[in-house]
Design a protein around this motif. Structure first.
Motif, short mmCIF file in Angstrom:
data_model
loop_
_atom_site.label_atom_id
_atom_site.label_comp_id
_atom_site.label_asym_id
_atom_site.label_seq_id
_atom_site.Cartn_x
_atom_site.Cartn_y
_atom_site.Cartn_z
N ARG A 84 0.84 -1.21 0.00
CA ARG A 84 0.00 0.00 0.00
C ARG A 84 0.86 1.24 0.00
N LEU A 85 0.24 2.33 -0.41
CA LEU A 85 0.86 3.65 -0.40
C LEU A 85 0.19 4.45 0.70
N GLU A 86 0.98 5.05 1.59
CA GLU A 86 0.42 5.78 2.72
C GLU A 86 0.90 7.22 2.72
N LEU A 87 -0.01 8.10 3.09
CA LEU A 87 0.32 9.51 3.28
C LEU A 87 0.09 9.82 4.75
N GLN A 88 1.17 10.01 5.47
CA GLN A 88 1.13 10.25 6.91
C GLN A 88 0.29 9.19 7.64
N GLY A 89 0.50 7.92 7.26
CA GLY A 89 -0.17 6.83 7.92
C GLY A 89 -1.55 6.48 7.37
N ARG A 90 -2.08 7.29 6.47
CA ARG A 90 -3.41 7.04 5.89
C ARG A 90 -3.22 6.39 4.52
N THR A 91 -3.86 5.25 4.31
CA THR A 91 -3.73 4.53 3.04
C THR A 91 -4.35 5.34 1.90
N LEU A 92 -3.58 5.51 0.83
CA LEU A 92 -4.09 6.22 -0.35
C LEU A 92 -4.77 5.23 -1.28
N LEU A 93 -5.95 5.58 -1.70
CA LEU A 93 -6.72 4.76 -2.62
C LEU A 93 -6.87 5.49 -3.95
N GLN A 94 -7.46 4.82 -4.92
CA GLN A 94 -7.69 5.43 -6.23
C GLN A 94 -8.43 6.76 -6.05
N GLY A 95 -7.93 7.79 -6.70
CA GLY A 95 -8.55 9.12 -6.62
C GLY A 95 -7.95 10.01 -5.56
N HIS A 96 -7.20 9.45 -4.59
CA HIS A 96 -6.55 10.27 -3.58
C HIS A 96 -5.35 10.99 -4.19
N THR A 97 -4.98 12.11 -3.59
CA THR A 97 -3.88 12.92 -4.14
C THR A 97 -2.82 13.19 -3.08
N PHE A 98 -1.65 13.61 -3.56
CA PHE A 98 -0.58 14.08 -2.69
C PHE A 98 0.16 15.19 -3.42
N THR A 99 0.94 15.95 -2.67
CA THR A 99 1.62 17.13 -3.23
C THR A 99 3.12 16.90 -3.33
N LEU A 100 3.79 17.81 -4.00
CA LEU A 100 5.25 17.76 -4.08
C LEU A 100 5.86 17.99 -2.71
N GLN A 101 5.19 18.79 -1.91
CA GLN A 101 5.66 19.03 -0.54
C GLN A 101 5.60 17.74 0.27
N ASP A 102 4.59 16.90 0.03
CA ASP A 102 4.51 15.61 0.70
C ASP A 102 5.74 14.76 0.39
N LEU A 103 6.18 14.78 -0.87
CA LEU A 103 7.38 14.03 -1.26
C LEU A 103 8.61 14.61 -0.57
N ARG A 104 8.72 15.93 -0.60
CA ARG A 104 9.89 16.62 -0.05
C ARG A 104 10.01 16.40 1.46
N GLU A 105 8.86 16.35 2.15
CA GLU A 105 8.89 16.22 3.61
C GLU A 105 8.70 14.78 4.09
N ARG A 106 8.87 13.84 3.16
CA ARG A 106 8.86 12.41 3.48
C ARG A 106 7.57 11.99 4.18
N ARG A 107 6.44 12.43 3.65
CA ARG A 107 5.13 12.05 4.20
C ARG A 107 4.53 10.85 3.47
N LEU A 108 5.09 10.52 2.30
CA LEU A 108 4.55 9.45 1.46
C LEU A 108 5.41 8.21 1.65
N ARG A 109 4.76 7.08 1.95
CA ARG A 109 5.49 5.85 2.25
C ARG A 109 4.85 4.68 1.50
N SER A 110 5.71 3.81 1.02
CA SER A 110 5.26 2.57 0.37
C SER A 110 5.56 1.43 1.33
#
Length: 132
Positions: A101-127
């Motif tokens: 799964r792909l998580e954004l700050q611990g919340r599972t991302l599903l189809q249609g969910h989004t994330f920002t470039l800032q999320d990548l930069r601040e290490r909020r996105l995790r596989s």
């Protein structure tokens, strides 16, 4: 005479100027045939940007050990768009992974969910490879 007969024109830059307007000016003088001159006149030009380019995205492989996880960063996903401010760019999950799964700050991302470039930069996105 040239101005009155539309023989003088301004040509804006051909290359993309980015997301911000470009402010230009030139200083000129006007003389008549009797030698009268008005100097230091200022002409201002604002070039308005056109958002006509699609964003570009580049990906690099992310290796995650079985049962483990790793942060997704700009090293793995690089997004660029000269026409747009970075704050407005968003990546949308179009299809989730078959395993893990792909998580954004611990919340599972599903189809249609989004994330920002800032999320990548601040290490909020995790596989994570934990089976869902």
């Amino acid at each position: 005479h040239a101005v009155n007969h539309r023989k003088v024109a301004f040509m804006p830059p051909v290359e993309d100027i980015g997301p911000d307007p470009l402010f230009l000016q030139f200083v000129f003088s006007v003389s008549d045939h009797h030698g009268g001159t008005i100097s230091d006149l200022v002409f201002n030009i604002t070039v308005i940007p056109v958002d006509d380019q699609a964003p570009e995205a580049f990906t690099n492989l992310l290796r995650v050990e079985e049962g483990g996880g790793a942060f997704v960063t700009e090293e793995h996903l690089l997004v660029q768009d000269r026409d747009s401010w970075e704050e407005v760019l968003r990546a949308e999950v179009q299809r989730t992974a078959g395993h893990g799964r792909l998580e954004l700050q611990g919340r599972t991302l599903l189809q249609g969910h989004t994330f920002t470039l800032q999320d990548l930069r601040e290490r909020r996105l995790r596989s994570d490879t934990v089976w869902a």
